[in-house]
Design a protein around this motif. Structure first.
Motif, mmCIF file in Angstrom:
data_model
loop_
_atom_site.group_PDB
_atom_site.id
_atom_site.type_symbol
_atom_site.label_atom_id
_atom_site.label_comp_id
_atom_site.label_asym_id
_atom_site.label_seq_id
_atom_site.Cartn_x
_atom_site.Cartn_y
_atom_site.Cartn_z
ATOM 1 N N MET A 1 16.612 -7.249 8.288
ATOM 2 C CA MET A 1 16.686 -8.682 8.141
ATOM 3 C C MET A 1 15.273 -9.249 8.209
ATOM 4 S SD MET A 1 19.032 -11.526 10.079
ATOM 5 C CE MET A 1 19.255 -10.532 11.471
ATOM 6 N N ALA A 2 14.981 -10.178 7.337
ATOM 7 C CA ALA A 2 13.648 -10.758 7.263
ATOM 8 C C ALA A 2 13.426 -11.765 8.388
ATOM 9 C CB ALA A 2 13.469 -11.443 5.914
ATOM 10 N N LYS A 3 12.218 -11.768 8.922
ATOM 11 C CA LYS A 3 11.861 -12.774 9.913
ATOM 12 C C LYS A 3 11.564 -14.064 9.176
ATOM 13 C CE LYS A 3 9.803 -9.554 13.131
ATOM 14 N NZ LYS A 3 8.586 -9.176 13.831
ATOM 15 N N ALA A 4 11.900 -15.182 9.802
ATOM 16 C CA ALA A 4 11.648 -16.460 9.151
ATOM 17 C C ALA A 4 11.218 -17.508 10.162
ATOM 18 C CB ALA A 4 12.903 -16.930 8.419
ATOM 19 N N LYS A 5 10.429 -18.419 9.704
ATOM 20 C CA LYS A 5 9.977 -19.531 10.525
ATOM 21 C C LYS A 5 10.923 -20.699 10.297
ATOM 22 C CE LYS A 5 6.128 -22.448 10.011
ATOM 23 N NZ LYS A 5 4.778 -22.602 9.552
ATOM 24 N N LYS A 6 11.348 -21.356 11.376
ATOM 25 C CA LYS A 6 12.338 -22.413 11.209
ATOM 26 C C LYS A 6 11.716 -23.717 10.730
ATOM 27 C CE LYS A 6 12.355 -24.359 15.744
ATOM 28 N NZ LYS A 6 12.363 -25.662 16.080
ATOM 29 N N GLU A 7 12.446 -24.407 9.913
ATOM 30 C CA GLU A 7 12.079 -25.733 9.432
ATOM 31 C C GLU A 7 13.399 -26.449 9.172
ATOM 32 O OE1 GLU A 7 8.949 -27.029 8.524
ATOM 33 O OE2 GLU A 7 7.892 -25.228 9.151
ATOM 34 N N ARG A 38 18.980 -17.357 23.202
ATOM 35 C CA ARG A 38 18.344 -17.966 22.025
ATOM 36 C C ARG A 38 19.395 -18.207 20.949
ATOM 37 N NH1 ARG A 38 12.436 -16.662 22.047
ATOM 38 N NH2 ARG A 38 12.159 -15.466 23.935
ATOM 39 N N TYR A 39 19.213 -19.267 20.228
ATOM 40 C CA TYR A 39 20.133 -19.649 19.162
ATOM 41 C C TYR A 39 19.498 -19.264 17.836
ATOM 42 C CZ TYR A 39 22.406 -22.147 22.902
ATOM 43 O OH TYR A 39 23.047 -22.446 24.070
ATOM 44 N N ILE A 40 20.139 -18.332 17.141
ATOM 45 C CA ILE A 40 19.565 -17.771 15.920
ATOM 46 C C ILE A 40 20.510 -18.037 14.749
ATOM 47 C CG2 ILE A 40 18.713 -15.674 14.811
ATOM 48 C CD1 ILE A 40 18.399 -14.552 17.722
ATOM 49 N N ALA A 41 20.032 -18.780 13.768
ATOM 50 C CA ALA A 41 20.807 -19.041 12.559
ATOM 51 C C ALA A 41 20.496 -17.935 11.551
ATOM 52 C CB ALA A 41 20.444 -20.399 11.978
ATOM 53 N N ILE A 54 15.168 -19.468 14.281
ATOM 54 C CA ILE A 54 15.442 -19.680 15.698
ATOM 55 C C ILE A 54 15.504 -21.184 15.941
ATOM 56 C CG2 ILE A 54 14.584 -19.357 18.044
ATOM 57 C CD1 ILE A 54 13.261 -16.777 17.038
ATOM 58 N N LEU A 55 16.574 -21.627 16.609
ATOM 59 C CA LEU A 55 16.798 -23.038 16.869
ATOM 60 C C LEU A 55 16.876 -23.297 18.356
ATOM 61 C CD1 LEU A 55 19.801 -23.481 14.403
ATOM 62 C CD2 LEU A 55 17.427 -23.990 13.915
ATOM 63 N N GLY A 56 16.668 -24.532 18.745
ATOM 64 C CA GLY A 56 16.929 -24.952 20.109
ATOM 65 C C GLY A 56 18.426 -25.216 20.272
ATOM 66 N N LYS A 57 18.878 -25.308 21.520
ATOM 67 C CA LYS A 57 20.300 -25.522 21.783
ATOM 68 C C LYS A 57 20.793 -26.826 21.153
ATOM 69 C CE LYS A 57 23.721 -25.858 25.431
ATOM 70 N NZ LYS A 57 23.981 -25.830 26.864
ATOM 71 N N GLY A 58 20.018 -27.882 21.280
ATOM 72 C CA GLY A 58 20.409 -29.176 20.731
ATOM 73 C C GLY A 58 20.586 -29.148 19.231
#
Length: 76
Positions: A1-7, A38-41, A54-58
């Protein structure tokens, strides 16, 4: 799975596509898993390439409540 930066922009979850080197690529049918607190989409882009953010809980709960993502593994 590719690593990705969240936006995150607008409604759905977007991420950086490592394969195409493109920012803000929308995820198709994302699933949000909880692993080690951790919350991972995870999802795919329109071309079928794997993506993750990677996302925050909110933000994770906001996307689930709005219907942009589904709960995956690790939720209580």
């Amino acid at each position: 799975m590719a690593k990705a930066k969240k936006e995150e922009t607008g409604g759905g979850i977007t991420a950086y596509s490592v394969k195409t080197k493109t920012k803000n690529v929308p995820m198709v049918d994302p699933v949000i898993n909880v692993k080690s607190g951790r919350y991972i989409a995870v999802g795919k882009d329109a071309d079928g390439n794997n993506m993750a953010a990677i996302l925050g809980k909110g933000k994770a709960e906001e996307h689930i409540n709005s219907g942009h993502a589904k709960k995956g593994e690790g939720w209580d």
